[in-house]
Design a protein around this motif. Sequence first.
Motif, PDB file in Angstrom:
ATOM      1  N   ASP A  15       0.755  -1.046  -0.068  1.00 33.43           N
ATOM      2  CA  ASP A  15       0.131   0.058   0.069  1.00 33.43           C
ATOM      3  C   ASP A  15       0.752   1.204  -0.076  1.00 33.43           C
ATOM      4  O   ASP A  15       0.277   2.341   0.245  1.00 33.43           O
ATOM      5  CB  ASP A  15      -0.865   0.109   1.126  1.00 33.43           C
ATOM      6  N   LYS A 155      -9.785  -3.511   0.552  1.00 29.43           N
ATOM      7  CA  LYS A 155      -9.800  -2.494   1.653  1.00 29.43           C
ATOM      8  C   LYS A 155     -11.183  -2.214   2.201  1.00 29.43           C
ATOM      9  O   LYS A 155     -12.056  -2.801   1.445  1.00 29.43           O
ATOM     10  CB  LYS A 155      -9.523  -1.198   0.977  1.00 29.43           C
ATOM     11  N   TRP A 180      -8.956   4.153   3.899  1.00 21.78           N
ATOM     12  CA  TRP A 180      -7.846   3.609   3.159  1.00 21.78           C
ATOM     13  C   TRP A 180      -6.418   4.217   3.470  1.00 21.78           C
ATOM     14  O   TRP A 180      -6.213   5.232   3.739  1.00 21.78           O
ATOM     15  CB  TRP A 180      -7.948   3.699   1.712  1.00 21.78           C
TER      16      TRP A 180
END
Length: 206
Positions: A15, A155, A180
Amino acid sequence: MTPASDIAYIAFEGDRCVASGDLRMVARAAKETLDRRRDTVVLVFGSSSGPVEIDFRGSVDDVLARLPNPERAVAAEDVAQPAPRGPGRPKLGVVAREVTLLPRHWEWLAQQSGGASVALRRLVDEARRANKDKDRVRQAREAAYRFIAAMGENKPHYEEVARALFAGDAERFQAWTAAWPADVRDHARRLAATAFEQPAAPAVAG
């Protein structure tokens, strides 16, 4: 936030964004990340093309040598095929392709000034101008969806984010992506920004 149009390519390790910019710079950073952490995964995305396949085998130089050269990579449909020169004005940039139409379409085209080819080009140009704003919004929505489908499926509120994107609901999109990871969230919002723009209202004659 940097506009999506200013970020040609972007690489994520999990991420976390590890690089953004032109393809060579991003590919180099991605390869160096993979060499440092052999058990990691790096995904590269184009601002409008979605995930980009890069062969990371070998050295950094090997990886860069296999990348397409953007200065030489010209789409085939934009290249005029050479043809024997004949009398009259040269047809610069004209590419011959097959078009399938019904008889009534050919009849209508044959009646137009300049013939079928001129009429078709005129119709395409008019449609491009008329739908410019809609096409830009659609392309931005598709680019944003390709990214969130690859990076956001696991997510929180992924489905709600996708629904908000296709509904053109910027407020809900912002709200559902708030949880997120920052880099993924920010790039998703950057890509989606144009998708939430309202088409310009037609000019009204004074």
